[in-house]
Structure formats: structure tokens, C-alpha cells
Design a protein around this motif. Structure first.
Motif, PDB file in Angstrom:
ATOM      1  N   ILE A   1       0.852  -1.205   0.000  1.00 52.75           N
ATOM      2  CA  ILE A   1       0.000   0.000   0.000  1.00 52.75           C
ATOM      3  C   ILE A   1       0.886   1.253   0.000  1.00 52.75           C
ATOM      4  N   TRP A   2       1.872   1.282   0.906  1.00 51.36           N
ATOM      5  CA  TRP A   2       2.704   2.480   1.045  1.00 51.36           C
ATOM      6  C   TRP A   2       3.694   2.625  -0.102  1.00 51.36           C
ATOM      7  N   GLN A   3       4.079   1.496  -0.677  1.00 48.32           N
ATOM      8  CA  GLN A   3       4.997   1.555  -1.821  1.00 48.32           C
ATOM      9  C   GLN A   3       4.308   2.245  -2.989  1.00 48.32           C
ATOM     10  N   ILE A   4       3.020   1.923  -3.202  1.00 44.99           N
ATOM     11  CA  ILE A   4       2.274   2.550  -4.304  1.00 44.99           C
ATOM     12  C   ILE A   4       1.850   3.967  -3.913  1.00 44.99           C
ATOM     13  N   PHE A   5       1.400   4.113  -2.659  1.00 46.26           N
ATOM     14  CA  PHE A   5       0.935   5.409  -2.142  1.00 46.26           C
ATOM     15  C   PHE A   5       2.012   6.497  -2.270  1.00 46.26           C
ATOM     16  N   GLY A   6       3.272   6.084  -2.089  1.00 44.29           N
ATOM     17  CA  GLY A   6       4.362   7.059  -2.087  1.00 44.29           C
ATOM     18  C   GLY A   6       4.967   7.321  -3.463  1.00 44.29           C
ATOM     19  N   ARG A   7       4.555   6.544  -4.468  1.00 49.13           N
ATOM     20  CA  ARG A   7       5.164   6.704  -5.801  1.00 49.13           C
ATOM     21  C   ARG A   7       4.770   8.030  -6.437  1.00 49.13           C
ATOM     22  N   VAL A   8       5.765   8.673  -7.025  1.00 51.15           N
ATOM     23  CA  VAL A   8       5.521  10.004  -7.592  1.00 51.15           C
ATOM     24  C   VAL A   8       4.635   9.914  -8.833  1.00 51.15           C
ATOM     25  N   ASP A   9       4.762   8.813  -9.609  1.00 47.41           N
ATOM     26  CA  ASP A   9       4.003   8.734 -10.864  1.00 47.41           C
ATOM     27  C   ASP A   9       2.535   8.345 -10.671  1.00 47.41           C
ATOM     28  N   ILE A  10       2.256   7.341  -9.793  1.00 48.24           N
ATOM     29  CA  ILE A  10       0.856   6.899  -9.667  1.00 48.24           C
ATOM     30  C   ILE A  10       0.323   6.993  -8.234  1.00 48.24           C
ATOM     31  N   GLY A  11       1.195   7.230  -7.246  1.00 46.16           N
ATOM     32  CA  GLY A  11       0.753   7.226  -5.848  1.00 46.16           C
ATOM     33  C   GLY A  11       0.137   8.551  -5.435  1.00 46.16           C
ATOM     34  N   LEU A  12      -0.923   8.475  -4.638  1.00 47.98           N
ATOM     35  CA  LEU A  12      -1.625   9.692  -4.210  1.00 47.98           C
ATOM     36  C   LEU A  12      -0.697  10.612  -3.413  1.00 47.98           C
TER      37      LEU A  12
END
Lengths: 93, 295
Positions: free
Chosen positions: B120-131
Motif C-alpha cells: 500500500i505504502w509503496q504505491i501510495f508514495g510513488r511520484v508517478d501513480i501514488g496519491l
């Protein structure tokens, strides 16, 4: 049963047998001379005989680690120091 | 003096647990001890090396750095999660419809598995797709946890706080709920301030649950593996390589079983020592503050 996968050696087997011997001795000691009730020692907290054995073993492990870290002398000196430490813990802690 | 009657036969009831622990913990621990004094090139062939692995480990810069990172991580999350958990527990309602709502909301992060939290946090923190990453980038904040060690640390710490503060909250809330109303009534009669109520009634009554909370959080954070591994993989560089991640790299990545076994034992001893110190100090603080001979 085959215990080869545990990679036993003589010294490590002796180490665990000594630990087992200590636990048996503590049990026999408590049955023969009950007195393992908590007491307050020089560190200011209550310990039972079992707690004192735990403190002795844990402290001895760290004595050996610090000896390896800071001294180049033989590790038997650390063992001797750990024995003295354990006796002190059983008397005063 | 009346001797206390103790029924020692109850120990037989513990025997099944003892056998399970022996099978799942003691035998593997013995194997680790055996590995720590030997070297192997595989094929179950071992060579005696004595304490060389321990000597190497204690003088290893890599171990020192991983250990310091681990201590820093545990220190930071304890310093944040414990006060935050107490503060949230103090603001939670004691009766009414808000109680189940708050409890369920608090329990939700605890129900999510570690690797899912990491994902969750890996995606959440991504600059391209994370909120989170996208929003921060839109605000002009330079945040990239894959390149910047500070951003990686912040992500891992905030993730842990999000995941585990609830545990401290729930334990403190249980402690607060067990305080009888008579204590608060007496405090009101004495004209005690909000701070005095917290300091002399709520905090002493919470100390046992706080002990459990601190112990659990310390031990858990000191052996944290999955969440930072999924989010940062120990990077960038080695900046979030905590002891457990380093241990796995050593044991499974490099297959240095002897070295890894020595590291496991030192790691185990440190956790054992810290937990024992925490437990002894906190249980003695409680005994000194409570009247002797009471129920």
C-alpha cells in the motif's frame, strides 16, 4: 533419528548439556532447599533464583561478546570472569 | 507466617506448549548456535571455526551501521507512537455510539498483513501513480523515497506509525476504561487540573498496559522486516537496511550461514537484554508507586 542437519559439534553439545544441567540443578536445589521466593538485592529489584540464573547467563553472554570486541586474550579468561560474575549475581542481586 | 499453597501439578498443563516451543524455537536456536561456530560450503559439510564469526561480526562496520539504524528506527517510532497513542486514547469516547466506531477504525490497520501494508505504502508514495507522492510533487516538494534516504526514512516511519499506533491506542484505551469513576469524582472534589488527573490517576493506572505496549512495539520494531523490505528493499543504498534485512541478505543472499548465525545470536541477545531491562524497570516502577499489601 538423524540429527546431522543440526550440524552438531562436541563443544556446542557440551554447552547445551551444561545449560540443561543448570536447569536440573536449579530444580533439585529448589525441591531440596525451598527458598526461591523473590528478594530485593543490590540492584533494587526483586529476583527469584530463576531470575538470577537468567541474569547470570545473559550477562555471561555479553561478557564473552565484549571480551571478543575489546581484548585479544584467550576467551577462557572471559569464561572465568563470567563465573565470578554469576557467583556475585547469586549472592548479591 | 502462613505458607502459601502452590499446586505444582499445574505445570503438566504447560507441557504441550513446552513441547511445541521446543520444536519450533529451541531446536532451531540450537541449530543456529551450531552453525555460528562452523563454516560450510554446502552439501551439509561443516568446518569448525570457533568464535571467528563472532569476532568478524563485532568488528564489522556493516553490522555497526545496521545496528545503529535499527536503534534509531525503534527509538523514533517509540517516541512518536507511545505519546500519540496515549493522546488518541484520551480523546476517545467512553460511552455511546462513538465507542464501536472508534474501536473498529482503530483496529483496521492492525488487521492488514505486513506485506500488504508495505505494498500500500509503496504505491501510495510513488511520484508517478501514488496519491501521496503525486500530491507532494504537485505541491513542489521534492519527495522520492527510491532516491532520497530522508524520504525513504520518513516513508518507513510514517508507515509504521500508521500501522501500529492503533495497538498502543487500544491498549491505553483498555487501561483508561478500567479506571473507576470514583477516582475522577475524588479528583473533581479536590479541584484537580486536567494535567493532574492525567499525571496522578490515568498514567499510573495505564502503566501496566503501557509496559506491554512499549515491549511489543520495541520488539516488533527491532525485528521489522517485511514492510521496509517491500517499500524500499533496504535502500536507497543501505539507508534503510535494518538488522533483519541485513541478516536476510547475509543468510539467503550471500549464503554466509556461519556469519548470519553469529549475527542472529547477537541480535537475539540484544532483544532479550532490552526486553528484560524494559520489563524489569517498568514492573518495578509500578511496584514502588502502588501501596504494598493491597489487593
Amino acid at each position: 533419528m538423524n540429527f546431522n542437519w543440526m550440524a552438531w559439534t562436541g563443544p556446542t553439545a557440551a554447552f547445551f548439556l551444561i545449560i540443561l544441567g543448570m536447569l536440573i540443578t536449579m530444580t533439585v536445589w529448589e525441591i531440596r532447599v525451598p527458598g526461591g521466593a523473590p528478594r530485593r538485592g543490590i540492584l533494587g529489584f526483586e529476583t527469584t533464583r530463576g531470575d538470577r540464573l537468567f541474569v547470570s547467563l545473559l550477562g555471561s553472554a555479553f561478557i564473552h561478546i565484549f571480551w571478543l570486541a575489546f581484548f585479544s586474550l584467550n576467551l577462557w579468561w572471559a569464561f572465568a570472569l563470567a563465573c565470578v560474575y554469576a557467583v556475585c549475581v547469586f549472592i548479591w542481586v | 507466617m502462613i505458607a502459601k499453597q502452590v499446586n505444582q501439578k499445574a505445570w503438566f498443563m504447560v507441557l504441550p506448549v513446552f513441547l511445541i516451543v521446543a520444536f519450533s524455537a529451541v531446536i532451531p536456536l540450537m541449530t543456529v548456535v551450531n552453525y555460528s561456530v562452523q563454516d560450510t560450503f554446502g552439501n551439509n559439510v561443516f568446518f569448525w571455526v570457533g568464535f571467528d564469526w563472532f569476532r568478524d561480526l563485532i568488528h564489522s562496520e556493516r553490522f555497526h551501521q545496521a545496528f545503529l539504524r535499527q536503534l534509531l528506527f525503534s527509538g523514533i517510532i517509540l517516541a512518536i507512537e507511545v505519546p500519540l497513542g496515549i493522546a488518541i486514547a484520551l480523546t476517545m469516547p467512553k460511552k455511546g455510539w462513538g465507542v464501536p466506531l472508534c474501536l473498529v477504525n482503530m483496529a483496521l490497520p492492525l488487521l492488514i498483513p505486513w506485506n500488504v501494508v508495505g505494498t500500500i505504502w509503496q504505491i501510495f508514495g510513488r511520484v508517478d501513480i501514488g496519491l501521496l507522492g503525486h500530491t507532494l510533487a504537485a505541491l513542489g516538494i521534492d519527495y522520492n523515497y527510491t532516491q532520497d534516504p530522508i524520504a525513504a526514512w520518513l516513508t518507513v516511519i510514517v508507515m509504521d506509525i500508521w500501522h501500529w499506533t492503533s495497538l498502543v491506542v487500544l491498549l491505553c484505551y483498555a487501561g483508561l476504561c478500567s479506571i473507576p469513576d470514583a477516582y475522577y469524582q475524588a479528583a473533581r472534589i479536590d479541584g484537580a487540573s486536567r494535567w493532574a488527573i492525567f499525571r496522578y490517576i490515568q498514567l499510573p493506572k495505564m502503566h501496566r498496559v503501557l509496559l506491554i505496549a512499549i515491549l511489543l512495539r520495541f520488539m516488533d520494531s527491532f525485528m521489522i522486516y517485511t514492510e521496509p523490505f517491500v517499500v524500499t528493499g533496504g535502500g536507497p543504498g543501505n539507508s534503510t537496511t535494518f538488522l533483519s534485512i541485513d541478516l536476510v541478505k547475509l543468510a539467503i543472499g550471500q549464503f554466509d550461514l556461519g556469519n548470519a548465525a553469529a549475527m542472529s545470536l547477537v541480535y537475539f541477545l540484544i532483544i532479550l537484554l532490552c526486553s528484560w531491562i524494559f520489563y524489569t524497570v517498568m514492573s518495578n516502577v509500578g511496584e514502588e508507586s502502588s501501596p504494598k499489601g493491597g489487593a
